[in-house]
Design a protein around this motif. Structure first.
Motif, PDB file in Angstrom:
ATOM      1  N   PHE A  34       0.816  -1.216   0.000  1.00  0.00           N
ATOM      2  CA  PHE A  34       0.000   0.000   0.000  1.00  0.00           C
ATOM      3  C   PHE A  34       0.846   1.260   0.000  1.00  0.00           C
ATOM      4  CE2 PHE A  34      -2.304   3.357   2.326  1.00  0.00           C
ATOM      5  CZ  PHE A  34      -3.372   3.526   1.459  1.00  0.00           C
ATOM      6  N   TRP A  35       1.740   1.418   1.005  1.00  0.00           N
ATOM      7  CA  TRP A  35       2.506   2.654   1.116  1.00  0.00           C
ATOM      8  C   TRP A  35       3.527   2.816  -0.017  1.00  0.00           C
ATOM      9  CZ3 TRP A  35       0.640   6.524   3.406  1.00  0.00           C
ATOM     10  CH2 TRP A  35      -0.177   6.377   4.534  1.00  0.00           C
ATOM     11  N   PRO A  36       4.230   1.747  -0.434  1.00  0.00           N
ATOM     12  CA  PRO A  36       5.104   1.932  -1.601  1.00  0.00           C
ATOM     13  C   PRO A  36       4.349   2.412  -2.838  1.00  0.00           C
ATOM     14  CG  PRO A  36       5.710  -0.073  -0.444  1.00  0.00           C
ATOM     15  CD  PRO A  36       4.450   0.426   0.197  1.00  0.00           C
ATOM     16  N   VAL A  37       3.135   1.896  -3.046  1.00  0.00           N
ATOM     17  CA  VAL A  37       2.352   2.329  -4.212  1.00  0.00           C
ATOM     18  C   VAL A  37       1.937   3.789  -4.067  1.00  0.00           C
ATOM     19  CG1 VAL A  37       0.168   2.004  -5.432  1.00  0.00           C
ATOM     20  CG2 VAL A  37       1.535   0.012  -4.788  1.00  0.00           C
ATOM     21  N   ILE A  38       1.528   4.198  -2.862  1.00  0.00           N
ATOM     22  CA  ILE A  38       1.161   5.596  -2.627  1.00  0.00           C
ATOM     23  C   ILE A  38       2.358   6.513  -2.901  1.00  0.00           C
ATOM     24  CG2 ILE A  38       0.516   7.271  -0.852  1.00  0.00           C
ATOM     25  CD1 ILE A  38      -1.805   5.591  -1.822  1.00  0.00           C
ATOM     26  N   MET A  39       3.540   6.101  -2.422  1.00  0.00           N
ATOM     27  CA  MET A  39       4.734   6.914  -2.639  1.00  0.00           C
ATOM     28  C   MET A  39       5.129   6.956  -4.120  1.00  0.00           C
ATOM     29  SD  MET A  39       5.596   8.265   0.253  1.00  0.00           S
ATOM     30  CE  MET A  39       3.808   8.418   0.487  1.00  0.00           C
ATOM     31  N   LEU A  40       4.912   5.847  -4.830  1.00  0.00           N
ATOM     32  CA  LEU A  40       5.185   5.835  -6.268  1.00  0.00           C
ATOM     33  C   LEU A  40       4.269   6.811  -6.997  1.00  0.00           C
ATOM     34  CD1 LEU A  40       5.731   2.044  -7.053  1.00  0.00           C
ATOM     35  CD2 LEU A  40       7.370   3.887  -7.420  1.00  0.00           C
ATOM     36  N   ILE A  41       3.007   6.836  -6.605  1.00  0.00           N
ATOM     37  CA  ILE A  41       2.066   7.771  -7.227  1.00  0.00           C
ATOM     38  C   ILE A  41       2.499   9.212  -6.955  1.00  0.00           C
ATOM     39  CG2 ILE A  41      -0.319   8.613  -7.166  1.00  0.00           C
ATOM     40  CD1 ILE A  41      -1.177   5.720  -6.560  1.00  0.00           C
ATOM     41  N   THR A  42       2.951   9.473  -5.721  1.00  0.00           N
ATOM     42  CA  THR A  42       3.413  10.818  -5.363  1.00  0.00           C
ATOM     43  C   THR A  42       4.594  11.245  -6.232  1.00  0.00           C
ATOM     44  OG1 THR A  42       2.690  10.511  -3.062  1.00  0.00           O
ATOM     45  CG2 THR A  42       4.298  12.262  -3.492  1.00  0.00           C
ATOM     46  N   THR A  43       5.594  10.371  -6.348  1.00  0.00           N
ATOM     47  CA  THR A  43       6.769  10.715  -7.157  1.00  0.00           C
ATOM     48  C   THR A  43       6.409  10.841  -8.637  1.00  0.00           C
ATOM     49  OG1 THR A  43       7.361   8.358  -7.266  1.00  0.00           O
ATOM     50  CG2 THR A  43       8.410   9.668  -5.561  1.00  0.00           C
ATOM     51  N   PHE A  44       5.446  10.051  -9.082  1.00  0.00           N
ATOM     52  CA  PHE A  44       5.025  10.128 -10.489  1.00  0.00           C
ATOM     53  C   PHE A  44       4.503  11.524 -10.818  1.00  0.00           C
ATOM     54  CE2 PHE A  44       1.652   9.836 -13.695  1.00  0.00           C
ATOM     55  CZ  PHE A  44       2.353   9.276 -14.742  1.00  0.00           C
ATOM     56  N   PHE A  45       3.691  12.097  -9.932  1.00  0.00           N
ATOM     57  CA  PHE A  45       3.125  13.422 -10.187  1.00  0.00           C
ATOM     58  C   PHE A  45       4.141  14.539  -9.975  1.00  0.00           C
ATOM     59  CE2 PHE A  45      -0.947  11.156  -9.506  1.00  0.00           C
ATOM     60  CZ  PHE A  45      -1.579  11.532 -10.678  1.00  0.00           C
ATOM     61  N   LEU A  46       5.270  14.220  -9.319  1.00  0.00           N
ATOM     62  CA  LEU A  46       6.307  15.232  -9.105  1.00  0.00           C
ATOM     63  C   LEU A  46       7.423  15.142 -10.143  1.00  0.00           C
ATOM     64  CD1 LEU A  46       6.701  15.055  -5.199  1.00  0.00           C
ATOM     65  CD2 LEU A  46       5.550  16.845  -6.527  1.00  0.00           C
ATOM     66  N   ARG A  47       7.332  14.175 -11.052  1.00  0.00           N
ATOM     67  CA  ARG A  47       8.457  13.904 -11.946  1.00  0.00           C
ATOM     68  C   ARG A  47       8.733  15.057 -12.914  1.00  0.00           C
ATOM     69  NH1 ARG A  47       4.060  12.124 -14.454  1.00  0.00           N
ATOM     70  NH2 ARG A  47       3.998  11.873 -16.725  1.00  0.00           N
ATOM     71  N   ASP A  48       7.727  15.886 -13.207  1.00  0.00           N
ATOM     72  CA  ASP A  48       7.903  17.000 -14.141  1.00  0.00           C
ATOM     73  C   ASP A  48       7.865  18.357 -13.452  1.00  0.00           C
ATOM     74  OD1 ASP A  48       8.083  15.293 -16.358  1.00  0.00           O
ATOM     75  OD2 ASP A  48       5.896  15.176 -16.524  1.00  0.00           O
ATOM     76  N   VAL A  49       7.886  18.362 -12.101  1.00  0.00           N
ATOM     77  CA  VAL A  49       7.855  19.617 -11.353  1.00  0.00           C
ATOM     78  C   VAL A  49       9.290  20.039 -11.067  1.00  0.00           C
ATOM     79  CG1 VAL A  49       7.053  20.784  -9.265  1.00  0.00           C
ATOM     80  CG2 VAL A  49       5.642  19.002 -10.322  1.00  0.00           C
ATOM     81  N   ALA A  50       9.749  21.099 -11.690  1.00  0.00           N
ATOM     82  CA  ALA A  50      11.140  21.534 -11.545  1.00  0.00           C
ATOM     83  C   ALA A  50      11.352  22.223 -10.202  1.00  0.00           C
ATOM     84  CB  ALA A  50      11.527  22.465 -12.676  1.00  0.00           C
ATOM     85  N   PHE A  51      12.539  22.000  -9.615  1.00  0.00           N
ATOM     86  CA  PHE A  51      12.894  22.703  -8.385  1.00  0.00           C
ATOM     87  C   PHE A  51      13.803  23.870  -8.740  1.00  0.00           C
ATOM     88  CE2 PHE A  51      15.905  23.271  -4.772  1.00  0.00           C
ATOM     89  CZ  PHE A  51      14.988  23.812  -3.877  1.00  0.00           C
ATOM     90  N   ARG A  52      13.244  25.066  -8.704  1.00  0.00           N
ATOM     91  CA  ARG A  52      13.962  26.298  -9.030  1.00  0.00           C
ATOM     92  C   ARG A  52      14.665  26.158 -10.384  1.00  0.00           C
ATOM     93  NH1 ARG A  52      16.324  27.804  -2.958  1.00  0.00           N
ATOM     94  NH2 ARG A  52      14.273  28.209  -2.016  1.00  0.00           N
ATOM     95  N   GLN A  53      15.918  26.601 -10.449  1.00  0.00           N
ATOM     96  CA  GLN A  53      16.668  26.530 -11.698  1.00  0.00           C
ATOM     97  C   GLN A  53      17.793  25.498 -11.601  1.00  0.00           C
ATOM     98  OE1 GLN A  53      15.580  28.345 -14.294  1.00  0.00           O
ATOM     99  NE2 GLN A  53      13.955  29.116 -12.937  1.00  0.00           N
TER     100      GLN A  53
END
Length: 282
Positions: A34-53
């Motif tokens: 359960f928790w690994p899948v939840i964390m995978l979903i979280t990272t999936f949605f963050l994969r294209d979110v840039a951190f500053r420059q």
């Protein structure tokens, strides 16, 4: 036969049995995934979110941090299991056998560590295909990951045993979980710690969660990611130092606390806790 060897053999056998049962029980198997899948979903949605420059996405930075966070959460698992076994009388039965408490503790360390490694693999293996920008090509990355996780478990599991001995009911574990979630929030797991106020950074560095996250980032991220860290360094020596202090403190304190707890255990206290649990269930 050597008493210490017998204790380790019995504890190892107990831990392996508990680990095997956790992967053949539907409820436990769901918890593993359960928790690994939840964390995978979280990272999936963050994969294209840039951190500053920086050229890094939040998903790339978060994935190794989550590995470190999950390793530190082993102390919560250890605490919960010890409290549950205390409540249902398992600890009392262990106390009644020669070297039973030591074998019990070894078994719990084996089962919790094994479960943790399995959960990390469930998260990491798919994560490597979902998230780009990880530096996982050389053996140095995996060696760093191994020693960080091993030292992290040595730092967190004994502390988890100490914390578990302080609670008499599994219902009271929320008093432990909430503060730990607060520490996770300031430890740079889901957002780089250098973006937080300096006083928050100092508080986070007192706890093993930050250092486990830093260590796993040093294993799985390229060296260019050091620019995002405090001091623009992976600070391996500091990581070893802080985690070692926590490990030594836990290993010194856990046997003392557990012995005192075991001396207070009696059939009457177990029966009283069981009666209270039955009353709550009615």
């Amino acid at each position: 036969m050597n008493t210490t060897a017998t204790t380790w053999r019995v504890g190892w056998s107990r831990g392996v049995t508990e680990l095997r049962q956790s992967f053949t029980n539907a409820g436990d198997l769901f918890n593993h995934c359960f928790w690994p899948v939840i964390m995978l979903i979280t990272t999936f949605f963050l994969r294209d979110v840039a951190f500053r420059q920086t050229g890094f996405s939040l998903g790339t930075l978060v994935l190794p941090s989550i590995l470190g966070m999950n390793a530190s959460m082993a102390m919560v698992t250890m605490s919960q299991l010890l409290t549950a076994d205390r409540e249902d009388g398992t600890l009392l039965r262990a106390k009644a056998t020669p070297n039973g408490m030591r074998s019990y503790l070894v078994g719990k360390i084996v089962s919790v560590s094994g479960s943790l490694v399995a959960d990390l693999l469930i998260f990491l293996i798919p994560g490597m295909f979902i998230i780009s920008g990880l530096a996982i090509g050389g053996p140095g990355s995996w060696l760093t990951l191994i020693w960080v996780l091993a030292l992290g478990l040595a730092a967190t599991l004994p502390i988890g045993a100490v914390l578990g001995s302080l609670f008499t009911s599994a219902r009271s574990q929320g008093l432990l979980t909430l503060p730990i979630l607060g520490v996770i929030a300031i430890s740079g797991v889901f957002y780089p710690i250098t973006a937080m106020p300096h006083w928050v950074q100092w508080i986070a560095q007192l706890f093993p969660i930050y250092w486990l996250g830093l260590g796993t980032r040093s294993a799985l991220l390229p060296d260019s990611a050091m620019a995002i860290e405090i001091g623009e360094s992976w600070r391996h020596l500091e990581t070893v130092g802080v985690l070692s202090v926590w490990a030594i403190a836990g290993l010194l304190l856990a046997p003392i606390v557990l012995r005192r707890m075991a001396r207070r255990e009696a059939g009457s206290s177990v029966a009283e806790r069981r009666e209270k649990a039955l009353q709550r269930a009615r």
